[in-house]
Enzyme design. Structure first.
Site, PDB file in Angstrom:
ATOM      1  N   ASP A 158      42.966  47.419  46.274  1.00 28.33           N
ATOM      2  CA  ASP A 158      43.327  47.604  47.686  1.00 28.33           C
ATOM      3  C   ASP A 158      43.486  49.074  48.051  1.00 28.33           C
ATOM      4  O   ASP A 158      43.420  49.434  49.230  1.00 28.33           O
ATOM      5  CB  ASP A 158      44.624  46.849  48.015  1.00 28.33           C
ATOM      6  CG  ASP A 158      44.421  45.345  48.053  1.00 28.33           C
ATOM      7  OD1 ASP A 158      43.255  44.913  47.984  1.00 28.33           O
ATOM      8  OD2 ASP A 158      45.410  44.617  48.163  1.00 28.33           O
ATOM      9  N   ARG A 185      56.561  39.215  41.245  1.00 29.24           N
ATOM     10  CA  ARG A 185      56.523  38.507  42.532  1.00 29.24           C
ATOM     11  C   ARG A 185      56.543  36.992  42.320  1.00 29.24           C
ATOM     12  O   ARG A 185      57.119  36.251  43.119  1.00 29.24           O
ATOM     13  CB  ARG A 185      55.303  38.919  43.348  1.00 29.24           C
ATOM     14  CG  ARG A 185      53.970  38.568  42.713  1.00 29.24           C
ATOM     15  CD  ARG A 185      52.801  39.002  43.563  1.00 29.24           C
ATOM     16  NE  ARG A 185      51.544  38.814  42.865  1.00 29.24           N
ATOM     17  CZ  ARG A 185      50.507  38.150  43.359  1.00 29.24           C
ATOM     18  NH1 ARG A 185      50.561  37.602  44.556  1.00 29.24           N
ATOM     19  NH2 ARG A 185      49.387  38.037  42.663  1.00 29.24           N
ATOM     20  N   ARG A 233      52.523  43.207  41.765  1.00 26.41           N
ATOM     21  CA  ARG A 233      51.453  42.218  41.905  1.00 26.41           C
ATOM     22  C   ARG A 233      50.964  41.723  40.549  1.00 26.41           C
ATOM     23  O   ARG A 233      50.636  40.553  40.386  1.00 26.41           O
ATOM     24  CB  ARG A 233      50.291  42.849  42.661  1.00 26.41           C
ATOM     25  CG  ARG A 233      49.071  41.943  42.811  1.00 26.41           C
ATOM     26  CD  ARG A 233      47.902  42.693  43.436  1.00 26.41           C
ATOM     27  NE  ARG A 233      46.841  41.796  43.854  1.00 26.41           N
ATOM     28  CZ  ARG A 233      45.705  42.201  44.405  1.00 26.41           C
ATOM     29  NH1 ARG A 233      45.493  43.497  44.601  1.00 26.41           N
ATOM     30  NH2 ARG A 233      44.782  41.322  44.751  1.00 26.41           N
ATOM     31  N   GLU A 267      56.229  43.334  60.996  1.00 29.39           N
ATOM     32  CA  GLU A 267      57.256  43.626  60.000  1.00 29.39           C
ATOM     33  C   GLU A 267      58.544  44.177  60.610  1.00 29.39           C
ATOM     34  O   GLU A 267      59.641  43.844  60.149  1.00 29.39           O
ATOM     35  CB  GLU A 267      56.705  44.605  58.953  1.00 29.39           C
ATOM     36  CG  GLU A 267      55.601  44.031  58.081  1.00 29.39           C
ATOM     37  CD  GLU A 267      54.214  44.123  58.706  1.00 29.39           C
ATOM     38  OE1 GLU A 267      53.242  43.683  58.058  1.00 29.39           O
ATOM     39  OE2 GLU A 267      54.105  44.622  59.857  1.00 29.39           O
TER      40      GLU A 267
END
Length: 307
Positions: free
Chosen positions: A114, A7, A164, A55
């Protein structure tokens, strides 16, 4: 080599692209800091649009911009890009075959703490099943930067799957070149071909070092269209193929490889390593890779078990 998240490489690439190509516009869904699309805003704020937590609307606006002649890069987390906005991706972008580049970050179980709600494990399956969509997953920063730039020149929708977690670079940024639709043989060996995508390439290479023979290790950075010729050749020259992906084993890289080999008579067995049709859970990336059997240790043990 240095570590970099794919990313972060996307952020570098998109910042350069908006300066090099005035047709490029960038959209994000209130996550520009996390997806790194905000790097484009720093250098070209007039062509970066934050669409908020909407989105589906972001994808529809990206489609409109592409229909007007722009090259639209749309970014959010992979679980939102492919799940929440699926209808707009399918009907507004892919059906009219528009020039939208979906660069989705935080894919796979290495999103970490998460947990399942944010760990996209079905996104490759969803995107590669849509007609007109091209699907990519770079293994490291140099490859990510090259692919993000390359998709600007591909006519039609593209999905670039990004992570990530910072991962070790296995490609030299000074010499690496991306070749569309071609798998990369990272290590040529014998007996078993380990066919990996994304950060699983690094894990496969690490596993190969620990084995008592030299397997072939292949990086599939273009999942659709997949390099069918290379896969068929591997099936003819090896005793087994093992696919490794940070994705559900249903519909991902393993499925794509199996589809190539389904009609082949001169072929070897194929085994699929990935998340075994279950949701992810909360944990550190290292804990989750170990739990789901996707680190170098587990790949080594799996290959030893079938050799």
């Amino acid at each position: 080599m240095a570590k970099q998240a794919t990313r972060a490489a996307y952020g570098e690439a998109i910042a350069e692209l908006v300066q090099e190509n005035k047709n490029v516009v960038v959209l994000d869904a209130d996550l520009a800091g996390s997806t790194k699309s905000g790097e484009a805003k720093k250098v070209c704020p007039e062509r970066h649009f934050d669409m908020g937590i909407a989105e589906g609307n972001m994808m529809a606006v990206a489609a409109g911009l592409a229909a007007s002649g722009k090259i639209a890069y749309a970014s959010t987390f992979a679980v939102f890009a492919t799940g929440r906005a699926y209808d707009q991706v399918r009907n507004s972008i892919c059906y009219p075959n528009l020039n939208v580049k979906i660069c989705a970050t935080h894919a796979g179980i290495t999103v970490g703490e998460d947990g399942a709600s944010h760990q996209a494990l079905e996104d490759i399956a969803l995107m590669r099943a849509i007609p007109n969509m091209h699907v990519f997953q770079p293994c490291d920063g140099p490859e990510a930067k090259a692919i993000v730039k390359a998709v600007a020149d591909i006519d039609g929708p593209c999905y670039v799957r990004l992570g990530r977690l910072a991962v070790e670079s296995v490609n030299d940024p000074e010499t690496y070149t991306y070749e569309y639709g071609k798998g990369v043989v990272m290590q040529k060996g014998e007996k078993v071909a380990i066919v990996a995508t994304g950060m699983m390439v690094q894990e496969a290479l690490e596993a190969a070092k620990a084995l008592d023979f030299d397997p072939t290790v292949v990086n599939i950075n273009t999942i659709k269209p997949i390099d069918a010729d290379l896969i068929k050749e591997l099936a003819k020259t090896h005793d087994a193929i093992v696919t490794v992906e940070e994705h559900n084993v249903i519909g991902g890289l393993g499925g794509a490889v199996a589809e190539v080999l389904a009609s082949e008579t001169d072929r070897c067995p194929q085994y699929m390593m990935g998340v075994q049709d279950t949701f992810g859970q909360s944990g550190t990336p290292a804990e989750l890779l170990d739990h789901y059997g996707l680190n170098a240790k587990h790949i080594k043990e799996f290959v030893e078990g079938i050799k």
